[in-house]
Design a protein around this motif. Structure first.
Motif, mmCIF file in Angstrom:
data_model
loop_
_atom_site.group_PDB
_atom_site.id
_atom_site.type_symbol
_atom_site.label_atom_id
_atom_site.label_comp_id
_atom_site.label_asym_id
_atom_site.label_seq_id
_atom_site.Cartn_x
_atom_site.Cartn_y
_atom_site.Cartn_z
ATOM 1 N N ALA A 71 31.713 46.304 15.197
ATOM 2 C CA ALA A 71 32.351 45.491 16.237
ATOM 3 C C ALA A 71 32.695 44.111 15.702
ATOM 4 O O ALA A 71 32.400 43.767 14.553
ATOM 5 N N ALA A 72 33.294 43.324 16.550
ATOM 6 C CA ALA A 72 33.579 41.913 16.250
ATOM 7 C C ALA A 72 33.517 41.138 17.548
ATOM 8 O O ALA A 72 33.814 41.670 18.628
ATOM 9 N N GLY A 73 33.116 39.865 17.442
ATOM 10 C CA GLY A 73 33.017 39.056 18.645
ATOM 11 C C GLY A 73 32.735 37.608 18.323
ATOM 12 O O GLY A 73 32.768 37.178 17.160
ATOM 13 N N GLU A 74 32.432 36.840 19.363
ATOM 14 C CA GLU A 74 32.232 35.406 19.246
ATOM 15 C C GLU A 74 30.747 35.066 19.326
ATOM 16 O O GLU A 74 30.030 35.560 20.202
ATOM 17 N N ALA A 78 40.457 39.851 15.776
ATOM 18 C CA ALA A 78 39.174 40.484 16.079
ATOM 19 C C ALA A 78 39.283 42.002 16.088
ATOM 20 O O ALA A 78 38.353 42.704 15.666
ATOM 21 N N ARG A 79 40.415 42.519 16.542
ATOM 22 C CA ARG A 79 40.550 43.978 16.602
ATOM 23 C C ARG A 79 40.529 44.591 15.205
ATOM 24 O O ARG A 79 40.045 45.703 15.020
ATOM 25 N N ASP A 80 41.073 43.892 14.218
ATOM 26 C CA ASP A 80 40.989 44.387 12.841
ATOM 27 C C ASP A 80 39.580 44.184 12.283
ATOM 28 O O ASP A 80 39.041 45.046 11.582
ATOM 29 N N ALA A 81 38.979 43.047 12.585
ATOM 30 C CA ALA A 81 37.637 42.764 12.081
ATOM 31 C C ALA A 81 36.617 43.762 12.597
ATOM 32 O O ALA A 81 35.586 44.001 11.947
ATOM 33 N N ALA A 82 36.897 44.374 13.755
ATOM 34 C CA ALA A 82 35.962 45.354 14.312
ATOM 35 C C ALA A 82 35.812 46.587 13.428
ATOM 36 O O ALA A 82 34.863 47.357 13.580
ATOM 37 N N PHE A 83 36.719 46.791 12.488
ATOM 38 C CA PHE A 83 36.634 47.926 11.558
ATOM 39 C C PHE A 83 35.652 47.669 10.407
ATOM 40 O O PHE A 83 35.398 48.560 9.608
#
Length: 801
Positions: free
Chosen positions: A97-100, A147-152
């Protein structure tokens, strides 16, 4: 917050409202922006959970053996109850995942609130609105990476680690078997490293996607495909084959040697069958390697849980540094992932995503979940069950929070539905650890006269106004003063909702007559929600303080990891709560002194869960022994069984088996003899070594012999070993003069060969809870002084740590 879970008892994937997780000192609290479903891995998890008990048993024969051992040692009824408790749980799904960043643990460096980070870890970086993630599995995202790419990142790190194991470099010919999400990422990472890549998959959509990124995409046509690979590799065969398929069949692995050159490397990344024929591997002298998830550090508690990084000069590519490499490739544009997303769902629609994976009606690769933006700063708290909804005035003026992201969404179930999940009106404190840096911030002292409870519509996480501390009680153990909260209420607050709590303790409290269960919390939040649903708590909350500070809570139960017991017990006593603490109540003489001082200064009852002294066998034996004036000699033999590698007992921070379990037997010996312990001598043995320190010192007492001398001249010897309990776990013999009493595993008591009591194994849990209830309602006080003496003797036996 919302979290995606798979019920272990079966059924479809669910989205639950659960308390926000609590970040420990080595963790980071993250508000999730996007997460990626790893279809192969998560489908395997959901399929196993949704299968029959027989299918579960066939898939996990190791767990079946554990159940059988438990049944032999503790009986069928207790084992069945334990199994039902385990199957009643919910498994969090997701790991990439990715987030703040919302909050950074005191032992984490290099991160700050507000940063965008990529996160990883099963059970940590879950599909949930908030995550409490190990600091070393939380990596800053370069500014140009969405963030959507970082979630990979975590899923891609699995592929990257497999590529590193293959030893492939520029110019290498790499074949990828299985072009699902991990296979697609493995192919792209190999090309980014300068390799030529051929991919094999029977699914047309997967081949089209792979071909679009520059992969030689081939259908699986047997010899014809082999010829194409040989032609592509100039007749030599592939230098490395990455098996990224997910299949119960061994076919993907048995297929690989035909694609290989002489002395090539095959790396198993996917979950595949491994019934292999030796000959094709031998003839080409193929190296067969297995990728363990994201890289070095995976499954090592010192790395993942305690935040101890490996030196870069010794281990260049840890799992955390693999995360960094993936993010750098994304930032440089050398790795692209956006086109791999075939489906995107809001977290509320997560069950639909898993239906897609299960039914496979529509081609898919990467399935992404998205999450709502930060909740509004004026989001109202979720109501307690039975309370009126918050009024507009109270909702418009909530208590201030350090960060608006700390407050979960406001939507809550109606009073007739599942228990509400209440959010604290201040940032939720973590469950304390033994680290000095993790000591919670100061809080207001309890009010001299606690409020009878919140008015309808008031926030449910009220903190009492500042006021004087309770005056020291004149005689510790005497009658308690009135319980906080509504008159006559015995509101119970529960900290820690693990298997023992939900399977044994809470049922014992209910049978003992405790009727109102106010608040429950756990580190993950999911187990707290399960306990709230199953045992009808008014609410599940985030963190320990909302439980201790709740004005409706008069009794606090502490069933958390051992290294938190002393701190939580002290806090609850100082806040004027009666306390039931799981053993051990302290791990050192300093901690024990703090607990004892807090108890003596309070007007409350303190129970340490030494339940055996309330078992029918021990109570009957005490009646017999009370009439014997001469000194007694007691032998207590325990076959505790071995603990598996990685068990929390091997973590030195939790005290080891002497402090964690032998204290039970010291207390039972003291209860039977009925005199003060004057001297403790111990001999410790065992080969286990502690995690949580770098010196490799053994955990005190995998096996132990503890001798006790009592003030009346009695002696006791406790022989505690890790042998399998094939003939029962515990056996006690007490002799005095011509009298001889024998307790056989709390199933029978004999005096001089005559049976005085026999029945189903009963270690006193229910009677212990009943004694506690009697004490907190003004009845017979507890033997707290004796139980604290037990802890003092046990700490001495463990080496005084």
């Amino acid at each position: 917050m919302k979290a995606v879970v798979q019920p272990l008892k079966g059924g479809p994937v669910e989205v639950l409202e659960v308390p926000q997780p609590v970040a420990e000192a080595t963790e980071v609290l993250v508000r999730t922006v996007a997460s990626v479903i790893s279809a192969g891995t998560e489908r395997a998890v959901t399929e196993l959970a949704q299968s029959s008990l027989l299918a579960k048993a066939r898939a996990r024969p190791d767990l079946v053996r554990q159940v059988l051992r438990k049944a032999r040692a503790e009986g069928i009824a207790a084992t069945a109850q334990s199994v039902r408790g385990r199957l009643g749980g919910n498994l969090p799904l997701g790991y990439s995942a990715a987030g703040e960043v919302v909050e950074v643990g005191s032992a984490v460096s290099g991160l700050r609130a507000g940063q965008m980070v990529a996160t990883g870890g099963a059970g940590k970086a879950s599909h949930a609105e908030f995550q409490a993630v190990p600091g070393l599995l939380c990596v800053p995202v370069p500014g140009k990476v969405p963030a959507r790419d970082a979630a990979f990142t975590t899923v891609a790190s699995i592929a990257l680690h497999g590529l590193r194991l293959a030893g492939a470099g520029p110019g290498s010919k790499v074949a990828v078997i299985g072009l699902g999400l991990v296979g697609q990422l493995a192919a792209r990472l190999a090309m980014a490293a300068g390799c030529d890549v051929a991919g094999i998959d029977p699914a047309e959509y997967a081949r089209i996607t792979a071909a679009g990124s520059g992969v030689l995409a081939l259908d699986e046509l047997g010899d014809a495909t082999t010829e194409q690979v040989l032609s592509w590799s100039r007749g030599r065969g592939a230098d490395a084959v990455l098996v990224c398929a997910a299949s119960h069949s061994s076919a993907p692995v048995t297929r690989a040697p035909a694609l290989c050159r002489d002395r090539a490397t095959i790396v198993i990344i996917g979950d595949v069958g491994l019934h292999l024929d030796r000959t094709p591997f031998y003839e080409r002298e193929i190296s067969l390697r297995f990728a363990r998830s994201y890289g070095p550090g995976r499954y090592d508690p010192s790395y993942e849980a305690w935040g101890v990084d490996y030196p870069a000069g010794q281990v260049r590519w840890t799992e955390g540094r693999n995360f960094e490499a993936v993010l750098d490739l994304l930032a440089a544009g050398r790795l692209k992932v956006a086109d791999l997303v075939t489906h995107c769902y809001d977290i509320d629609d997560a069950p639909t995503a898993y239906e897609l994976i299960e039914q496979r009606d529509d081609p898919y690769l990467a399935i992404q979940l998205t999450y709502p933006k930060k909740p509004a700063a004026d989001a109202p708290l979720l109501p307690r069950r039975g309370a009126s909804p918050p009024s507009s005035s109270s909702a418009a003026n909530p208590a201030p929070a350090a960060n608006p992201a700390d407050s979960p969404p406001a939507d809550g179930p109606s009073p007739s539905s599942a228990p509400a999940v209440a959010a604290p009106s201040v940032p939720a404190p973590r469950l304390p650890s033994s680290s000095p840096s993790a000591v919670p911030p100061p809080r207001p002292a309890p009010a001299a006269a606690p409020s009878p409870g919140p008015a309808p519509g008031a926030p449910t996480s009220h903190i009492p106004e500042p006021g004087p501390m309770p005056s020291p009680r004149p005689a510790p153990g005497g009658p308690p003063s009135p319980i906080p909260g509504p008159a006559g209420s015995l509101g119970v607050g529960w900290i820690g909702a693990g298997a023992f709590s939900t399977g044994t303790l809470i049922p014992a409290f209910r049978r003992a007559g405790f009727k109102r269960f106010v608040a429950v919390t756990s580190a993950s939040g999911i187990t707290a929600r399960r306990a709230a649903d199953r045992y009808h708590f008014d609410k599940a909350v985030s963190g320990a303080f909302p439980v201790i500070d709740d004005p409706d809570v008069g009794v606090v139960v502490i069933a958390t990891p051992h290294d938190t017991h002393a701190e939580l017990t002290t806090l609850a006593l100082k806040d004027g709560r009666h306390v039931w603490c799981e053993k051990p109540v302290a791990l050192s003489t300093d901690e024990l002194a703090e607990v004892e001082a807090a108890w003596e200064a309070s007007e409350r009852q303190l129970m340490i869960d030494f339940n055996r002294r309330w078992s029918p066998a021990v109570l009957t034996a005490r009646n017999v022994l009370a009439g014997i004036a001469s000194p007694k000699f007691l032998v207590y033999r325990v076959a505790a069984g071995p603990v598996p590698d990685g068990h929390w007992y091997t973590d030195r921070r939790q005290g080891g088996r002497v402090l964690g379990e032998v204290c039970h037997f010291v207390d039972t010996a003291q209860a039977l003899i009925g005199a003060d312990i004057e001297e403790t001598v111990s001999v410790l043995a065992g080969e286990g070594h502690g995690r949580g320190g770098g010196d490799g010192r053994p955990v005190p007492g995998n096996d132990a012999a503890v001798s006790l001398r009592f003030s009346d001249g009695s002696l006791a010897t406790i022989c505690y070993g890790s042998a399998l309990p094939k003939a029962g776990k515990e056996w006690i013999e007490v002799t005095s003069g011509s009298r001889r009493l024998v307790i056989d595993d709390f199933r029978s008591l004999k005096a001089d060969g005559k049976t005085l009591w026999r029945g189903r194994q009963d270690k006193g849990h229910r009677a212990c809870a009943a004694a506690f209830r009697q004490a907190v309602t003004g009845g017979k006080p507890l033997p707290t002084r004796a139980m604290l003496a037990t802890m003092h003797a046990t700490i001495q036996a463990a080496g005084g740590i």
